[in-house]
Design an enzyme around this catalytic site. Structure first.
Site, PDB file in Angstrom:
ATOM      1  N   ASN A  31     -10.574   2.198   3.240  1.00 59.22           N
ATOM      2  CA  ASN A  31     -10.226   2.071   1.810  1.00 59.22           C
ATOM      3  C   ASN A  31     -11.247   1.255   1.028  1.00 59.22           C
ATOM      4  O   ASN A  31     -11.628   1.620  -0.081  1.00 59.22           O
ATOM      5  CB  ASN A  31      -8.831   1.448   1.667  1.00 59.22           C
TER       6      ASN A  31
ATOM      7  N   GLU B 233       0.841  -1.214   0.000  1.00 56.86           N
ATOM      8  CA  GLU B 233       0.000   0.000   0.000  1.00 56.86           C
ATOM      9  C   GLU B 233       0.867   1.251   0.000  1.00 56.86           C
ATOM     10  O   GLU B 233       0.523   2.262  -0.623  1.00 56.86           O
ATOM     11  CB  GLU B 233      -0.948   0.008   1.202  1.00 56.86           C
TER      12      GLU B 233
ATOM     13  N   TRP C 195     -20.516  11.723 -18.972  1.00 63.71           N
ATOM     14  CA  TRP C 195     -20.998  11.506 -17.605  1.00 63.71           C
ATOM     15  C   TRP C 195     -22.305  12.255 -17.394  1.00 63.71           C
ATOM     16  O   TRP C 195     -22.509  13.329 -17.971  1.00 63.71           O
ATOM     17  CB  TRP C 195     -19.955  12.013 -16.599  1.00 63.71           C
TER      18      TRP C 195
ATOM     19  N   TRP D   4      -9.727   7.556  -7.406  1.00 63.39           N
ATOM     20  CA  TRP D   4     -10.936   7.844  -8.186  1.00 63.39           C
ATOM     21  C   TRP D   4     -10.798   7.365  -9.618  1.00 63.39           C
ATOM     22  O   TRP D   4     -11.726   6.794 -10.190  1.00 63.39           O
ATOM     23  CB  TRP D   4     -11.272   9.342  -8.130  1.00 63.39           C
TER      24      TRP D   4
HETATM   25  C1  LIG Z   1     -11.472   6.758  -4.250  1.00 65.18           C
HETATM   26  C2  LIG Z   1     -10.290   6.739  -3.296  1.00 65.18           C
HETATM   27  C3  LIG Z   1      -9.829   7.949  -2.767  1.00 65.18           C
HETATM   28  C4  LIG Z   1      -8.724   7.960  -1.899  1.00 65.18           C
HETATM   29  N1  LIG Z   1      -8.283   9.160  -1.389  1.00 65.18           N
HETATM   30  C5  LIG Z   1      -7.193   9.195  -0.581  1.00 65.18           C
HETATM   31  C6  LIG Z   1      -6.702  10.421  -0.074  1.00 65.18           C
HETATM   32  O1  LIG Z   1      -7.208  11.508  -0.375  1.00 65.18           O
HETATM   33  N2  LIG Z   1      -5.626  10.375   0.774  1.00 65.18           N
HETATM   34  C7  LIG Z   1      -5.019   9.199   1.107  1.00 65.18           C
HETATM   35  O2  LIG Z   1      -4.052   9.220   1.880  1.00 65.18           O
HETATM   36  N3  LIG Z   1      -5.453   8.021   0.624  1.00 65.18           N
HETATM   37  C8  LIG Z   1      -6.522   7.983  -0.205  1.00 65.18           C
HETATM   38  N4  LIG Z   1      -6.967   6.781  -0.686  1.00 65.18           N
HETATM   39  C9  LIG Z   1      -6.205   5.558  -0.379  1.00 65.18           C
HETATM   40  C10 LIG Z   1      -6.665   4.794   0.867  1.00 65.18           C
HETATM   41  O3  LIG Z   1      -8.050   4.632   0.866  1.00 65.18           O
HETATM   42  C11 LIG Z   1      -6.243   5.460   2.172  1.00 65.18           C
HETATM   43  O4  LIG Z   1      -4.885   5.824   2.119  1.00 65.18           O
HETATM   44  C12 LIG Z   1      -6.428   4.480   3.332  1.00 65.18           C
HETATM   45  O5  LIG Z   1      -7.792   4.159   3.466  1.00 65.18           O
HETATM   46  C13 LIG Z   1      -5.903   5.095   4.591  1.00 65.18           C
HETATM   47  O6  LIG Z   1      -6.117   4.269   5.678  1.00 65.18           O
HETATM   48  P1  LIG Z   1      -4.909   3.652   6.527  1.00 65.18           P
HETATM   49  O7  LIG Z   1      -3.971   4.727   6.911  1.00 65.18           O
HETATM   50  O8  LIG Z   1      -5.536   2.843   7.602  1.00 65.18           O
HETATM   51  O9  LIG Z   1      -4.247   2.741   5.412  1.00 65.18           O
HETATM   52  P2  LIG Z   1      -3.364   1.391   5.435  1.00 65.18           P
HETATM   53  O10 LIG Z   1      -4.158   0.349   4.723  1.00 65.18           O
HETATM   54  O11 LIG Z   1      -2.867   1.069   6.775  1.00 65.18           O
HETATM   55  O12 LIG Z   1      -2.162   1.795   4.484  1.00 65.18           O
HETATM   56  C14 LIG Z   1      -1.003   2.496   4.963  1.00 65.18           C
HETATM   57  C15 LIG Z   1      -0.784   3.751   4.157  1.00 65.18           C
HETATM   58  O13 LIG Z   1      -0.569   3.439   2.782  1.00 65.18           O
HETATM   59  C16 LIG Z   1      -1.126   4.451   1.966  1.00 65.18           C
HETATM   60  N5  LIG Z   1      -2.174   3.849   1.146  1.00 65.18           N
HETATM   61  C17 LIG Z   1      -2.995   2.833   1.485  1.00 65.18           C
HETATM   62  N6  LIG Z   1      -3.794   2.503   0.459  1.00 65.18           N
HETATM   63  C18 LIG Z   1      -3.481   3.342  -0.550  1.00 65.18           C
HETATM   64  C19 LIG Z   1      -3.963   3.495  -1.875  1.00 65.18           C
HETATM   65  N7  LIG Z   1      -4.909   2.713  -2.383  1.00 65.18           N
HETATM   66  N8  LIG Z   1      -3.434   4.476  -2.629  1.00 65.18           N
HETATM   67  C20 LIG Z   1      -2.463   5.268  -2.159  1.00 65.18           C
HETATM   68  N9  LIG Z   1      -1.968   5.161  -0.910  1.00 65.18           N
HETATM   69  C21 LIG Z   1      -2.467   4.213  -0.115  1.00 65.18           C
HETATM   70  C22 LIG Z   1      -1.722   5.502   2.899  1.00 65.18           C
HETATM   71  O14 LIG Z   1      -0.769   6.527   3.083  1.00 65.18           O
HETATM   72  C23 LIG Z   1      -1.956   4.708   4.163  1.00 65.18           C
HETATM   73  O15 LIG Z   1      -1.970   5.507   5.324  1.00 65.18           O
HETATM   74  C24 LIG Z   1      -8.079   6.744  -1.571  1.00 65.18           C
HETATM   75  C25 LIG Z   1      -8.556   5.542  -2.115  1.00 65.18           C
HETATM   76  C26 LIG Z   1      -9.655   5.547  -2.963  1.00 65.18           C
HETATM   77  C27 LIG Z   1     -10.140   4.242  -3.515  1.00 65.18           C
END
Ligand SMILES: Cc1cc2nc3c(=O)[nH]c(=O)nc-3n(C[C@H](O)[C@H](O)[C@H](O)COP(=O)(O)OP(=O)(O)OC[C@H]3O[C@@H](n4cnc5c(N)ncnc54)[C@H](O)[C@@H]3O)c2cc1C
Length: 469
Positions: free
Chosen positions: A344, A277, A309, A385
């Site tokens: 997520n 991630e 859209w 997105w």
């Molecule tokens: C439509 C959509 C919009 C999103 N918008 C954002 C946003 O604005 N800011 C944001 O930080 N994340 C975003 N994410 C990615 C992800 O959903 C979040 O980072 C995650 O839910 C954060 O929770 P966590 O810290 O418990 O993540 P964990 O699952 O513990 O992951 C650790 C870290 O990895 C990074 N990460 C995890 N998943 C992703 C991913 N798919 N893409 C990029 N980085 C990731 C984050 O920095 C996160 O804190 C988005 C995902 C989707 C599908």
């Protein structure tokens, strides 16, 4: 005096700009000062959520005190727009006698433009350092010397480079002078709603690092099993800290290494699923630098630029308010609105619903998310997105449309998450929670929850037809 310009990097540890400024200052017998520029109009144009603004400023206040203990004075400037920053910084440089400016590089288009303007305007050296990724965006290249456009080869190259080069973590610099007094920022007291949203995200010294340590010690190994279940606290909940640069990705690597004894460099290794991630995070930043158009509402896949859209304000409002008649979607959207954070799996579910079931542009969803999220981050948000809308790099193929009901059944099987956020469904038994309408009817409760806004099977066919053109 060496001047450090803080932006989305509100930390002392692993901060190459701060470390270098301190080193130079010690060599030359100079002082170090720091600056942060608050830009309310620009932030509003970037749809920055009020909760994220409040979070950043609360952290800034703590950072000011931490810097003061190192003998570094933090100046807080306020201008409306980025274009005013060069003049504001120039005035500070002159007033304080700064001889060089140090900052970390940005990945976003407007922010890169802002930095270039500052570099042109200031008559002192402006030094920018990579620091928000393990490997600076633009430095990992294919065999042909080109940037990666697809995640899997990017992640392979990223892992190979990590195996070969390792990573380094800069310590907090030593004090450059006697401790200074810190006059706390005059921040407005948050409303009760905002205070409740901020409460799970403490900004005091060490809070982010402590959460990281607790996650790797207690939850890392169960992450592959728990990460998709929104009712379970199975993810790290570090995103707001990483997005604001309160925590660096190198700190995450160091925590993994300390916990596991080695870095999980291959699929299947304990801890790999979580590291993966972090690689997604780096990939999306890398794409933002590679393709500046991503910062400007354009799709990664240009063939999807002309997709028609729907511009349906009522459907969009129902989605934003959590009134679509699909329980997992509505619970997620109400959670987002009330907490400023979303799991997520649910970000994927609601993004798919907006773009594929309601056929509303990912741009509307992207902006709305930014306006709500405490962890709003252009790269990850745009990447997520566009992935969901099938317009992005490594996108979900357009014919793969999430079924919101089966997503709910799979990832919130007992409906615990749904009941937490949809009080009107609190009494609906598990067997009916994902399709509650018949049960509500039978119990004389029709009308307390909206009917499904679309027929998913038909909406799915319409989405596929839209993409086929
Ligand atoms: C439509 C959509 C919009 C999103 N918008 C954002 C946003 O604005 N800011 C944001 O930080 N994340 C975003 N994410 C990615 C992800 O959903 C979040 O980072 C995650 O839910 C954060 O929770 P966590 O810290 O418990 O993540 P964990 O699952 O513990 O992951 C650790 C870290 O990895 C990074 N990460 C995890 N998943 C992703 C991913 N798919 N893409 C990029 N980085 C990731 C984050 O920095 C996160 O804190 C988005 C995902 C989707 C599908």
């Amino acid at each position: 005096m060496q001047l450090v310009w803080f932006r989305q990097d509100l930390r002392l540890v692993d901060h190459p700009a701060l470390s270098r400024a301190c080193r130079l200052a010690r060599q030359r017998g100079e002082a170090v000062e720091a600056v942060f520029v608050i830009s309310p109009a620009q932030w509003a144009r970037h749809h920055m959520a009020p909760v994220r603004q409040a979070f950043l400023l609360a952290r800034l206040d703590v950072l000011g005190a931490e810097l003061a203990r190192l003998g570094i004075r933090l100046h807080c400037l306020r201008v409306d727009w980025f274009v005013e920053i060069p003049t504001a910084l120039q005035q500070l440089v002159q007033a304080r006698g700064a001889t060089a400016l140090h900052a970390l590089t940005a990945s976003e288009h407007d922010e890169r433009g802002r930095d270039a303007d500052v570099q042109r305007a200031l008559q002192i050296p402006c030094n920018f350092y990579a620091g928000d990724c393990v490997f600076a965006p633009g430095t990992l290249l294919t065999g042909k010397g080109e940037a990666y456009r697809v995640f899997t080869p990017f992640s392979r190259a990223w892992l190979k480079t990590l195996a070969q080069e390792g990573f380094s973590l800069l310590p907090i610099p030593q004090a450059v002078g006697a401790p200074l007094p810190w006059q706390p920022l005059a921040l407005p007291a948050p409303s009760p709603g905002l205070a409740a949203m901020l409460a799970p995200w403490p900004v005091d010294e060490g809070a982010a690092e402590a959460r990281l340590q607790a996650f790797v010690a207690e939850d890392l190994l169960a992450y592959p099993q728990c990460r998709d279940l929104p009712a379970v606290p199975g993810t790290a909940r570090l995103s707001a800290y990483l997005a604001a640069g309160i925590l660096s990705p190198n700190q995450c690597l160091a925590a993994l290494l300390a916990q596991l004894g080695q870095l999980p460099l291959a699929q299947g290794a304990p801890g790999f699923a979580w590291l993966n991630e972090l690689i997604w995070r780096e990939f999306y930043r890398h794409l933002l630098v590679l393709l500046p158009r991503l910062s400007r509402d354009q799709p990664f896949n240009l063939a999807t630029r002309q997709l028609a859209w729907r511009q349906d304000a009522a459907d969009f409002a129902a989605w934003c308010q959590g009134q679509t008649g699909f329980p997992i979607v509505d619970a997620a959207m109400r959670c987002l609105k009330q907490t400023g954070w979303l799991h997520n799996r649910l970000r994927m579910v609601v993004a798919s619903f907006l773009t594929k079931d309601l056929l509303i542009s990912w741009r509307w969803g992207e902006d709305y998310f930014m306006s709500q999220l405490i962890d709003g981050d252009l790269a990850a948000n745009n990447g997520g997105w566009q992935w969901a809308a099938s317009t992005g790099a490594d996108a979900a193929p357009y014919f793969r449309v999430f079924n919101p009901t089966t997503q709910g059944q799979r990832f919130d099987p007992d409906g615990d998450f749904i009941r937490r956020w949809l009080p009107e469904l609190a009494r609906v038994p598990g067997a009916h929670i994902h399709r509650p309408h018949a049960w509500l009817d039978a119990h004389g409760l029709a009308g307390i929850y909206p009917l499904p806004r679309v027929d998913h099977a038909q909406a799915r066919l319409a989405a596929i037809a839209l993409f086929k053109g």
